[in-house]
Motif scaffolding. Structure first.
Motif, PDB file in Angstrom:
ATOM      1  N   PHE A  48      99.304 119.314  19.901  1.00  0.00           N
ATOM      2  CA  PHE A  48      98.749 120.513  19.276  1.00  0.00           C
ATOM      3  C   PHE A  48      97.602 120.190  18.312  1.00  0.00           C
ATOM      4  O   PHE A  48      97.572 120.642  17.166  1.00  0.00           O
ATOM      5  N   THR A  49      96.665 119.399  18.796  1.00  0.00           N
ATOM      6  CA  THR A  49      95.520 119.012  17.970  1.00  0.00           C
ATOM      7  C   THR A  49      94.272 119.837  18.273  1.00  0.00           C
ATOM      8  O   THR A  49      93.254 119.663  17.612  1.00  0.00           O
ATOM      9  N   THR A  50      94.341 120.702  19.273  1.00  0.00           N
ATOM     10  CA  THR A  50      93.198 121.537  19.645  1.00  0.00           C
ATOM     11  C   THR A  50      93.587 123.009  19.537  1.00  0.00           C
ATOM     12  O   THR A  50      94.773 123.355  19.444  1.00  0.00           O
ATOM     13  N   TRP A  51      92.582 123.880  19.581  1.00  0.00           N
ATOM     14  CA  TRP A  51      92.866 125.313  19.569  1.00  0.00           C
ATOM     15  C   TRP A  51      93.649 125.717  20.804  1.00  0.00           C
ATOM     16  O   TRP A  51      94.548 126.563  20.741  1.00  0.00           O
ATOM     17  N   HIS A  52      93.325 125.085  21.936  1.00  0.00           N
ATOM     18  CA  HIS A  52      94.063 125.398  23.154  1.00  0.00           C
ATOM     19  C   HIS A  52      95.533 125.006  23.018  1.00  0.00           C
ATOM     20  O   HIS A  52      96.431 125.767  23.395  1.00  0.00           O
ATOM     21  N   GLY A  53      95.794 123.831  22.470  1.00  0.00           N
ATOM     22  CA  GLY A  53      97.168 123.399  22.281  1.00  0.00           C
ATOM     23  C   GLY A  53      97.921 124.276  21.302  1.00  0.00           C
ATOM     24  O   GLY A  53      99.091 124.624  21.519  1.00  0.00           O
ATOM     25  N   THR A  54      97.254 124.649  20.213  1.00  0.00           N
ATOM     26  CA  THR A  54      97.889 125.512  19.213  1.00  0.00           C
ATOM     27  C   THR A  54      98.206 126.886  19.788  1.00  0.00           C
ATOM     28  O   THR A  54      99.324 127.401  19.626  1.00  0.00           O
ATOM     29  N   PHE A  55      97.244 127.468  20.481  1.00  0.00           N
ATOM     30  CA  PHE A  55      97.483 128.774  21.093  1.00  0.00           C
ATOM     31  C   PHE A  55      98.502 128.665  22.224  1.00  0.00           C
ATOM     32  O   PHE A  55      99.244 129.615  22.494  1.00  0.00           O
ATOM     33  N   GLY A  56      98.522 127.511  22.893  1.00  0.00           N
ATOM     34  CA  GLY A  56      99.523 127.308  23.934  1.00  0.00           C
ATOM     35  C   GLY A  56     100.923 127.355  23.372  1.00  0.00           C
ATOM     36  O   GLY A  56     101.834 127.953  23.966  1.00  0.00           O
ATOM     37  N   LEU A  57     101.127 126.718  22.209  1.00  0.00           N
ATOM     38  CA  LEU A  57     102.435 126.752  21.558  1.00  0.00           C
ATOM     39  C   LEU A  57     102.789 128.171  21.134  1.00  0.00           C
ATOM     40  O   LEU A  57     103.916 128.635  21.349  1.00  0.00           O
ATOM     41  N   LEU A  58     101.825 128.868  20.527  1.00  0.00           N
ATOM     42  CA  LEU A  58     102.067 130.257  20.111  1.00  0.00           C
ATOM     43  C   LEU A  58     102.403 131.133  21.307  1.00  0.00           C
ATOM     44  O   LEU A  58     103.290 131.999  21.234  1.00  0.00           O
ATOM     45  N   THR A  59     101.700 130.908  22.401  1.00  0.00           N
ATOM     46  CA  THR A  59     101.953 131.693  23.613  1.00  0.00           C
ATOM     47  C   THR A  59     103.344 131.418  24.149  1.00  0.00           C
ATOM     48  O   THR A  59     104.063 132.346  24.550  1.00  0.00           O
ATOM     49  N   PHE A  60     103.745 130.156  24.154  1.00  0.00           N
ATOM     50  CA  PHE A  60     105.079 129.799  24.637  1.00  0.00           C
ATOM     51  C   PHE A  60     106.161 130.477  23.795  1.00  0.00           C
ATOM     52  O   PHE A  60     107.131 131.030  24.334  1.00  0.00           O
ATOM     53  N   LEU A  61     106.001 130.451  22.485  1.00  0.00           N
ATOM     54  CA  LEU A  61     106.976 131.092  21.603  1.00  0.00           C
ATOM     55  C   LEU A  61     106.992 132.602  21.805  1.00  0.00           C
ATOM     56  O   LEU A  61     108.068 133.234  21.855  1.00  0.00           O
ATOM     57  N   ALA A  62     105.797 133.204  21.945  1.00  0.00           N
ATOM     58  CA  ALA A  62     105.724 134.655  22.158  1.00  0.00           C
ATOM     59  C   ALA A  62     106.342 135.048  23.490  1.00  0.00           C
ATOM     60  O   ALA A  62     107.049 136.064  23.588  1.00  0.00           O
TER      61      ALA A  62
END
Length: 214
Positions: free
Chosen positions: A111-125
């Motif tokens: 989760f070092t990039t915006w894509h990785g961060t949003f990917g985590l948020l998307t997975f949780l959502a």
């Protein structure tokens, strides 16, 4: 008069939305398959499975639009459940697991990039959205945990989660280092940006604001 549930306009928007999701998936698969996928290791499964999962999610949403009679609503909900719970969710979970494992074996930070961060948020959502949806069919459809009057909020939050998912796709398609290294600008613009736009237009075009209380 008989109820007209799906107009030619609705069918056209279905083709736009499904076509956009398919375009994203085809572009992702093309980039992987033409980049020596066996040399990519576990990473190869991430864009392929996630793009396939997105396609399944979009199809699961489109199949609920527009339904208005009790039989069509019931049939649409059955299709939606099977596509989302038994197809899209496992595929997306596997895609994320492969990416986590790929980072793990290389000792790379997560989760070092915006894509990785949003990917985590998307997975949780998506996880919360799935759990929310389960409350309307468990222990049974006739006696759900939450009343059907709250279904509109599940529908609204579903569109919000889809929007978050598309942002994640756009971040990968336009700015992820691996994608930029293995694709031409026109491929990213047409395949990812164009695909995301088509999904937005297709889903929005088939949506019924009355089902959300508007």
């Amino acid at each position: 008069m008989p109820v007209v549930e799906e107009t030619p306009r609705d069918r056209a928007f279905w083709r736009v939305g499904a076509g956009g999701a398919a375009l994203i998936a085809l572009t992702a698969w093309k980039l992987v398959l033409t980049s020596n996928p066996f040399a990519l290791g576990p990473f190869a499964a991430h864009p392929t499975l996630q793009s396939l999962g997105l396609l399944l999610i979009v199809l699961g949403i489109l199949t609920l639009q527009p339904t208005s009679t009790p039989p069509s609503k019931s049939a649409g909900l059955t299709r939606h459940k099977w596509v989302i719970f038994y197809a899209a969710a496992p595929v997306l979970l596997a895609g994320m697991a492969f990416m986590w494992y790929n980072k793990h074996i290389r000792g790379a930070a997560h989760f070092t990039t915006w894509h990785g961060t949003f990917g985590l948020l998307t997975f949780l959502a998506l996880t919360l959205q799935l759990l929310f949806g389960l409350t309307f069919i468990t222990p049974s459809r006739s006696k759900p945990t939450l009343p059907k009057s709250l279904w509109k909020y599940h529908r609204i939050s579903g569109y919000a989660v889809l929007a978050l998912t598309l942002v994640t796709v756009a971040l990968a398609g336009e700015w992820a280092d691996w994608v930029r290294l293995h694709s031409a600008p026109w491929e990213r613009t047409i395949g990812f940006a164009g695909g995301v736009l088509a999904v937005m237009v297709g889903v929005a075009g088939r949506a019924r604001r009355s089902k959300m209380g508007f």
